[in-house]
Design a protein around this motif. Structure first.
Motif, mmCIF file in Angstrom:
data_model
loop_
_atom_site.group_PDB
_atom_site.id
_atom_site.type_symbol
_atom_site.label_atom_id
_atom_site.label_comp_id
_atom_site.label_asym_id
_atom_site.label_seq_id
_atom_site.Cartn_x
_atom_site.Cartn_y
_atom_site.Cartn_z
ATOM 1 N N GLN A 56 -6.197 1.324 -2.706
ATOM 2 C CA GLN A 56 -4.940 0.689 -2.323
ATOM 3 C C GLN A 56 -4.025 0.680 -3.532
ATOM 4 O O GLN A 56 -4.276 -0.009 -4.511
ATOM 5 N N GLU B 188 -2.371 4.722 3.200
ATOM 6 C CA GLU B 188 -3.381 3.766 2.754
ATOM 7 C C GLU B 188 -3.332 2.505 3.605
ATOM 8 O O GLU B 188 -2.290 2.161 4.177
ATOM 9 N N ALA C 162 -9.344 -3.653 -4.600
ATOM 10 C CA ALA C 162 -9.649 -2.649 -3.577
ATOM 11 C C ALA C 162 -10.799 -1.754 -4.016
ATOM 12 O O ALA C 162 -11.673 -1.397 -3.209
ATOM 13 N N ALA D 44 -3.576 -1.569 3.705
ATOM 14 C CA ALA D 44 -3.502 -2.795 2.917
ATOM 15 C C ALA D 44 -4.617 -3.728 3.389
ATOM 16 O O ALA D 44 -4.643 -4.136 4.544
ATOM 17 N N ALA E 208 0.847 -1.195 0.000
ATOM 18 C CA ALA E 208 0.000 0.000 0.000
ATOM 19 C C ALA E 208 0.879 1.239 0.000
ATOM 20 O O ALA E 208 2.044 1.206 0.412
#
Length: 431
Positions: free
Chosen positions: A249, A200, A242, A202, A196
């Motif tokens: 992501q 952000e 994502a 993960a 990530a």
């Protein structure tokens, strides 16, 4: 790609020494041929002092199996408990690597950054203060420093971390930051993939594997796919997965590697034998292209300089973000202390009022005591005066009694004398 190798391949292809190979990624650049492939795979899932990660153990186990199929000698570790065990695993891993090896490190678990430095967290680490992270966590840069002297053909780092703020309880002096710092002091010939980007999360995925590792497992076994293209495909799949979960992501990929390597084999065709006569005839043309090679090197050096500057700027940005977070934390601490000071001041004012009231009452009691003492002194004076007056009265009474007695005695004496002087038969009146 190495500029010299690229120009040489173009030249040979131009003069007919190399066949065109449109389907080969990195045309004309032969793949490296390692003598050994060594991998350290770690999956930390069951934390004592942090939130558990259900898929990390699955991710690591599946990566171990996949890498063994790709002829890697795999050191597979699950739930590494302490910093010492972490370092032991790294020692075992780096001890197998030499200048003809491809080294791969994979980690699934919790990781945090503190002031631009990334730490991997053992499952039994106890975190109460920021210094505990530094004491019990393992710096990624420690792994990098251990790999540097091994001079491997290629170092691959796959970090599937930063899934959430790992700590259930606040840590004194530490402000959680999503994502890892981008400034890594990696050894030469490296490719780094983080699951990530900065800020952000993960994702842990909706199945057996995390979103990043799921796409990694789907792509690392594809033949003739270079490591760079493999990670690009992983990034594309991760972004798409994502997005379907309404998240963002963006995996980070950084590379400092000019050769060609395919995890599942590049399948390069054997080069044909060159024609010596034709090669001599084209030597002059090759010399002419040396200037182009030098220019390409200069451009590569400029690009590397710009990349280093970009990494420096990213590190400065990470530091500034951390500084801002520290300022916010200090601001909150200052507000808390101000509230505490205000509360203490109120208590002090209340206590001061109580002391003033007690002092006033004490003054009143002291005034009453002085008044009573004054009254007592006045009474004592009056008593002494009365005693003196009583003594005077008693003395007067005594004098009166004494005079009365003397008078009676004189009268009796006088009466007797008159009786003696009176003729017989004379009645002397008695009063």
């Amino acid at each position: 790609m190495n500029p010299r190798a690229w120009l040489l391949s173009v030249l040979l292809a131009f003069f007919g020494f190399l066949p065109a190979c449109a389907d080969a990624v990195g045309e004309g650049n032969r793949a490296i041929e390692p003598q050994s492939r060594i991998a350290l795979v770690i999956g930390n899932a069951h934390y004592t002092d942090a939130l558990p990660l259900p898929n990390s153990a699955n991710d690591a186990s599946d990566m171990c199996a996949a890498l063994k199929k790709l002829d890697f000698e795999v050191i597979c570790k699950l739930d590494i408990a302490t910093k010492r065990e972490f370092k032991d695993a790294i020692y075992e891993f780096t001890g197998k690597i030499n200048s003809r090896s491809v080294a791969l490190f994979y980690y699934a678990g919790h990781a945090v950054q503190v002031e631009g430095i990334n730490y991997l967290i053992p499952v039994k680490a106890v975190m109460r203060t920021k210094s505990d992270i530094e004491d019990e966590g393992v710096q990624i840069n420690y792994l990098m420093s251990e790999l540097q002297p091994r001079q491997a053909l290629l170092n691959i780092f796959l970090l599937d971390a930063c899934r959430n703020n790992p700590f259930a309880n606040p840590i004194r002096g530490y402000v959680p930051m999503m994502g890892l710092a981008t400034q890594l002091y990696a050894p030469r010939n490296n490719i780094i993939a983080m699951s990530a980007g900065p800020g952000e999360q993960a994702l842990d995925g909706v199945g057996r594997n995390g979103t990043f590792t799921k796409n990694l497992l789907q792509n690392i076994g594809v033949p003739r796919l270079t490591i760079e293209d493999t990670l690009k495909a992983v990034s594309t799949g991760t972004r798409a997965d994502a997005a379907r979960l309404k998240y963002r992501q963006e995996p980070q990929i950084m590379a400092s590697f000019g050769e060609k390597f395919c995890l599942a084999g590049c399948g390069d065709p054997a080069p044909p034998a060159p024609d010596d006569g034709l090669l001599k005839a084209k030597t002059a043309e090759l010399n002419r292209l040396q200037a182009s090679i030098a220019e390409a090197r200069a451009k590569q050096a400029e690009l590397e300089s710009q990349q280093a500057l970009l990494l420096k700027k990213r590190a400065e940005l990470d530091t500034a973000r951390q500084g801002l977070a520290d300022v916010e934390a200090k601001k909150e601490e200052l507000e808390r202390r101000r509230a505490e000071v205000s509360r203490r001041e109120q208590e002090l004012d209340k206590l001061g009022n109580e002391v003033k009231t007690s002092t006033d009452k004490l003054k009143e009691l002291e005034a009453v005591r002085l008044s009573l003492q004054q009254k007592q002194e006045e009474i004592e004076k009056m008593r002494k005066t009365l005693v003196a007056q009583q003594a005077t009265i008693d003395a007067a009474n005594q004098e009166i009694a004494t005079r009365s007695l003397k008078q009676k005695q004189e009268e009796a004496k006088k009466s007797k004398e008159e009786e003696k002087k009176a003729p017989p038969g004379t009645v002397v009146p008695t009063f």
